[in-house]
Design an enzyme around this catalytic site. Sequence first.
Site, PDB file in Angstrom:
ATOM      1  N   LYS A   7      19.002  40.754   2.169  1.00 47.93           N
ATOM      2  CA  LYS A   7      19.920  39.753   1.979  1.00 47.93           C
ATOM      3  C   LYS A   7      20.661  39.957   0.489  1.00 47.93           C
ATOM      4  CE  LYS A   7      16.553  36.333   3.706  1.00 47.93           C
ATOM      5  NZ  LYS A   7      15.610  35.868   3.102  1.00 47.93           N
ATOM      6  N   GLN A  37      11.209  32.956  -0.304  1.00 48.00           N
ATOM      7  CA  GLN A  37      10.696  34.019   0.168  1.00 48.00           C
ATOM      8  C   GLN A  37       9.872  33.561   0.568  1.00 48.00           C
ATOM      9  OE1 GLN A  37      12.961  36.040   2.347  1.00 48.00           O
ATOM     10  NE2 GLN A  37      11.034  35.852   3.462  1.00 48.00           N
ATOM     11  N   ASP A  58      18.140  27.518   2.747  1.00 47.15           N
ATOM     12  CA  ASP A  58      17.529  27.732   3.791  1.00 47.15           C
ATOM     13  C   ASP A  58      18.130  26.353   4.609  1.00 47.15           C
ATOM     14  OD1 ASP A  58      16.883  30.127   4.054  1.00 47.15           O
ATOM     15  OD2 ASP A  58      14.983  30.358   2.994  1.00 47.15           O
TER      16      ASP A  58
END
Length: 281
Positions: free
Chosen positions: A52, A96, A119
Amino acid sequence: MAKILSGKEMSEQLIQEQAVRVAQLHEQGIFPGLAVVLVGEDPASQIYVRNKGIACEKIGIHSQTIRMAEDCSQEELLDTIQKLNNDPKISGILVQLPLPKHLNEEEVLSTILPEKDVDGFHLMNVGKLSTGQTGVVPCTPKGVLYMLKQAGIDLKGKEAVIIGRSNIVGKPAATLLLNEHCTVTICHSRTQNLAEHTRRADILVAAIGKPNFVTADMVKPGAVVIDVGINRLDGKVVGDVAYEDVEKVAGWITPVPGGVGKMTISMLMENTLEAACAQAR
Ligand code: NDP
């Protein structure tokens, strides 16, 4: 032989376009920034987080990785998120997953401001997606839809079958395909006669987490097969679809690696740019 839906090619094209957009945003005084919070030392998570960061660098987005100890407390994690919520240099926040077992994932995700939730896991964004309003769409299903559209695949009225009902892939993928007017079936571990369902699919999405689970006899000739799975088998990364057999019957297929995984990162960049623009407005 199936045509290949290449996430690698599409994401390379997107990187170039996104780099141009970032440069334009900079000229307007808008500086997108992504913060990734990583708790613990999980090796797969470390790789995802590093990728990322590399993607941000390629397109010129400011990125920040916050590493927290495996045994950090819920309060410490929430406090970190609050600071990022209030940081004007940060347009998007990603925690994460999976988190260590002692942490409350639901509370963590709902502490992220919905407009910084790149997200798309905050309940506000989940609700918006399922009621057809504009919100942040989770990256992996968004990438799947992007690939289908980019290949010019007509979705209206098609039978879509999704194997997997997770909140991060299966369910949002089903909602997106429903919004595109597919007739959607969601299968899971208790589904009976799974192959009877999958053989009806014009669009088959595999999000199971079991290597080579989908075999050629489960696929309708000419179907579009989207393999979301990322599994490690004998030191190699493989998907949920037995690629070499299924490519002989499918009309389109995504490879692993080089398929959906690449698009997931591209869509994270997309969500971060969209978040930065929305916050500037
Ligand atoms: P989960 O483990 O959360 O969900 C797996 C789903 O598969 C569950 O709904 C489960 O059913 C179903 N399932 C398990 N076994 C069977 C079976 N025998 N028959 C039918 N259904 C079954 O996984 P995720 O959704 O998080 O991820 C799925 C895969 O996608 C993984 O390989 C993961 O690594 C990968 N992934 C890839 C991404 C990418 O960028 N390409 C991003 C995210 C995930 P039940 O609900 O009944 O347990």
